[in-house]
Design an enzyme around this catalytic site. Structure first.
Site, PDB file in Angstrom:
ATOM      1  N   SER A 124       0.838  -1.202   0.000  1.00 41.48           N
ATOM      2  CA  SER A 124       0.000   0.000   0.000  1.00 41.48           C
ATOM      3  C   SER A 124       0.870   1.249   0.000  1.00 41.48           C
ATOM      4  CB  SER A 124      -0.861  -0.011   1.268  1.00 41.48           C
ATOM      5  OG  SER A 124      -1.406   1.257   1.519  1.00 41.48           O
ATOM      6  N   TYR A 148      -1.147  -0.667  11.051  1.00 46.40           N
ATOM      7  CA  TYR A 148      -1.505  -1.208   9.736  1.00 46.40           C
ATOM      8  C   TYR A 148      -0.370  -0.961   8.735  1.00 46.40           C
ATOM      9  CZ  TYR A 148      -3.287  -0.901   4.990  1.00 46.40           C
ATOM     10  OH  TYR A 148      -3.415  -1.013   3.637  1.00 46.40           O
ATOM     11  N   LYS A 152       2.426  -3.622   6.641  1.00 51.88           N
ATOM     12  CA  LYS A 152       2.719  -3.663   5.198  1.00 51.88           C
ATOM     13  C   LYS A 152       4.222  -3.536   4.968  1.00 51.88           C
ATOM     14  CE  LYS A 152      -1.425  -4.119   3.450  1.00 51.88           C
ATOM     15  NZ  LYS A 152      -1.803  -5.395   2.823  1.00 51.88           N
TER      16      LYS A 152
HETATM   17  C1  UD1 Z   1      -6.358   5.338   4.198  1.00 47.92           C
HETATM   18  C2  UD1 Z   1      -5.314   5.081   5.207  1.00 47.92           C
HETATM   19  C3  UD1 Z   1      -4.166   4.365   4.544  1.00 47.92           C
HETATM   20  C4  UD1 Z   1      -4.656   3.088   3.899  1.00 47.92           C
HETATM   21  C5  UD1 Z   1      -5.824   3.349   2.972  1.00 47.92           C
HETATM   22  C6  UD1 Z   1      -6.423   2.005   2.606  1.00 47.92           C
HETATM   23  C7  UD1 Z   1      -5.490   6.767   6.983  1.00 47.92           C
HETATM   24  C8  UD1 Z   1      -4.855   7.963   7.599  1.00 47.92           C
HETATM   25  N1  UD1 Z   1      -4.898   6.303   5.871  1.00 47.92           N
HETATM   26  O1  UD1 Z   1      -5.778   6.142   3.189  1.00 47.92           O
HETATM   27  O2  UD1 Z   1      -3.175   4.066   5.492  1.00 47.92           O
HETATM   28  O3  UD1 Z   1      -3.635   2.479   3.152  1.00 47.92           O
HETATM   29  O4  UD1 Z   1      -6.820   4.125   3.623  1.00 47.92           O
HETATM   30  O5  UD1 Z   1      -7.465   2.132   1.744  1.00 47.92           O
HETATM   31  O6  UD1 Z   1      -6.480   6.259   7.449  1.00 47.92           O
HETATM   32  N2  UD1 Z   1     -11.960  11.585   3.949  1.00 47.92           N
HETATM   33  C9  UD1 Z   1     -12.901  12.505   4.360  1.00 47.92           C
HETATM   34  N3  UD1 Z   1     -14.003  12.044   5.004  1.00 47.92           N
HETATM   35  C10 UD1 Z   1     -14.212  10.731   5.277  1.00 47.92           C
HETATM   36  C11 UD1 Z   1     -13.234   9.788   4.859  1.00 47.92           C
HETATM   37  C12 UD1 Z   1     -12.117  10.263   4.211  1.00 47.92           C
HETATM   38  O7  UD1 Z   1     -12.750  13.708   4.143  1.00 47.92           O
HETATM   39  O8  UD1 Z   1     -15.235  10.382   5.898  1.00 47.92           O
HETATM   40  C13 UD1 Z   1     -10.780  12.077   3.234  1.00 47.92           C
HETATM   41  C14 UD1 Z   1      -9.482  11.790   3.971  1.00 47.92           C
HETATM   42  O9  UD1 Z   1      -9.152  12.834   4.832  1.00 47.92           O
HETATM   43  C15 UD1 Z   1      -8.504  11.669   2.792  1.00 47.92           C
HETATM   44  C16 UD1 Z   1      -9.368  11.144   1.643  1.00 47.92           C
HETATM   45  O10 UD1 Z   1     -10.716  11.401   2.017  1.00 47.92           O
HETATM   46  O11 UD1 Z   1      -8.044  12.932   2.441  1.00 47.92           O
HETATM   47  C17 UD1 Z   1      -9.179   9.665   1.417  1.00 47.92           C
HETATM   48  O12 UD1 Z   1      -9.369   8.993   2.639  1.00 47.92           O
HETATM   49  P1  UD1 Z   1      -9.338   7.408   2.733  1.00 47.92           P
HETATM   50  O13 UD1 Z   1     -10.261   6.816   1.746  1.00 47.92           O
HETATM   51  O14 UD1 Z   1      -9.525   7.027   4.170  1.00 47.92           O
HETATM   52  O15 UD1 Z   1      -7.863   7.035   2.234  1.00 47.92           O
HETATM   53  P2  UD1 Z   1      -6.424   7.505   2.764  1.00 47.92           P
HETATM   54  O16 UD1 Z   1      -6.502   8.395   3.918  1.00 47.92           O
HETATM   55  O17 UD1 Z   1      -5.657   8.015   1.602  1.00 47.92           O
END
Ligand code: UD1
Length: 335
Positions: A124, A148, A152
């Site tokens: 990842s 997590y 990895k």
């Molecule tokens: C997250 C994990 C990462 C993991 C990946 C797996 C964290 C900090 N990182 O990545 O380690 O490998 O998932 O799929 O958890 N967002 C919102 N509102 C929400 C959910 C997300 O604004 O309810 C935003 C987050 O701040 C981020 C983006 O959407 O900027 C993507 O979030 P997410 O899908 O959780 O992925 P990552 O944070 O990139």
């Protein structure tokens, strides 16, 4: 001669199984349904018109894995099985280290014992932590922020050490950016047990009215619209990346980014989702989520150069396919 897919009933695993079967490969799936459902196996068969052996097995269970290897001639393994919820990993680190790291060790030991030394591992972009520069290339510095991510990185390192110790091993480490989307039939997609953590499954819930609104985690980042930027990749493109990786296997350990090379902010994803699907998507700006990087997108040129693979599906397809899956799933749930 078959390919063993651990975690083949899961989100990325199931899409990869479909692509492998469509490509004429023989597969065997092992899954313990910890975050997937048995129905997925039937769907894979229906979508491809092909059959495969299935074992309900936990990767930590050595005798179960030995049985799979002794009953089949397995030449390669694609290893997806693992827990993946960041917040849960912070709360229950031992659960994550045990399942992800010990499970992978058991799998590698059994592969070694049966002289099956070809592995594609589901890593990842989490191993890049908070990237200092974007786009992120494979030789960017590695840093993990939670158990997590540690698991990895540990598994990557274990695979490298194994390849250094024995020149017969081939390991391809695939670092996924942000997988979204679903099979175009709408019948396979991301269907986590419990509360989702990632952006797209939460968007689907908000658009469906299952939750009142989406919380956008922070709009004061140093990005053009203040929200975080990620490299979202269609799960079918990602699945095809595994076929390319299998075809290009060579001795030793190699690592590849699987991403599109393009970043979208959270607000851009919301707009693309609303526009593509003509739906309302209520959201509000919420505080930052700890551990989020402002910017993270890939340099995918190594995979293009060496694997001959490139993501092809754009943001509209990601949004449309995700929504089709959500609509079908909800109508299933309602009936
Ligand atoms: C997250 C994990 C990462 C993991 C990946 C797996 C964290 C900090 N990182 O990545 O380690 O490998 O998932 O799929 O958890 N967002 C919102 N509102 C929400 C959910 C997300 O604004 O309810 C935003 C987050 O701040 C981020 C983006 O959407 O900027 C993507 O979030 P997410 O899908 O959780 O992925 P990552 O944070 O990139």
């Amino acid at each position: 001669m078959s390919i063993l897919i651990t975690g083949g009933a899961g989100y990325i695993g199931s899409h990869t199984c479909v692509e492998l079967l469509n490509d004429g490969r023989e597969i065997i799936i092992a899954d313990n349904f910890s975050n997937s459902k048995p129905k997925v196996l039937e769907t894979i068969k229906e979508l491809t018109g092909r059959s495969f052996r299935f074992y309900e097995a936990d990767i930590c269970d050595k005798s179960a894995l030995e049985r799979i290897f002794s009953e089949n001639e397995i030449t390669e393994v694609i290893h997806f099985a693992g827990y993946k919820a960041v917040a849960e990993s912070v709360k229950f680190p031992l659960k994550y280290y045990h399942n992800n790291v010990c499970g992978s060790l058991v799998l590698l030991e059994v592969m070694n014992a049966f002289n099956c030394k070809n592995l594609v591992f589901s890593s990842s972009a989490t191993v890049y932590g908070m990237p200092e520069n974007v786009p992120v290339s494979e030789d960017s510095s590695l840093f993990t922020l939670n158990p997590y991510g540690q698991t990895k990185l540990m598994i990557e390192n274990i695979c490298r050490d194994l390849c250094d110790s024995d020149g017969d091993w081939s390991v391809t480490l695939l670092r996924y950016f942000n997988p979204v989307g679903a099979h175009e039939s709408g019948r396979l997609g991301e269907d986590p047990n419990g509360i989702p953590n990632n952006l797209m499954p939460i968007i689907l819930q908000a658009a469906k009215g299952k939750i009142p609104e989406l919380n956008v985690f922070g709009n004061d980042y140093s990005t053009p619209d203040g929200t975080c930027i990620r490299d979202y990749i269609h799960v079918v493109d990602l699945a095809k990346g595994h076929i390319a990786a299998l075809s290009a296997m060579k001795k030793g350990a190699e690592v590849y980014n699987l991403g599109t090379g393009k970043g979208y902010s959270v607000l851009e994803i919301i707009e693309a989702f609303k526009r593509t699907n003509s739906v309302e998507l209520p959201y509000k700006i919420a505080p930052r989520r700890p551990g989020d990087a402002a910017r993270c997108w890939s340099l995918p040129s190594k995979a293009e150069r060496e694997l001959g693979w490139k993501a092809e599906l754009g943001i509209e397809r990601m949004c449309a396919d995700s929504w089709r899956f959500a609509e079908l799933k909800m109508s299933d749930a309602d009936s």
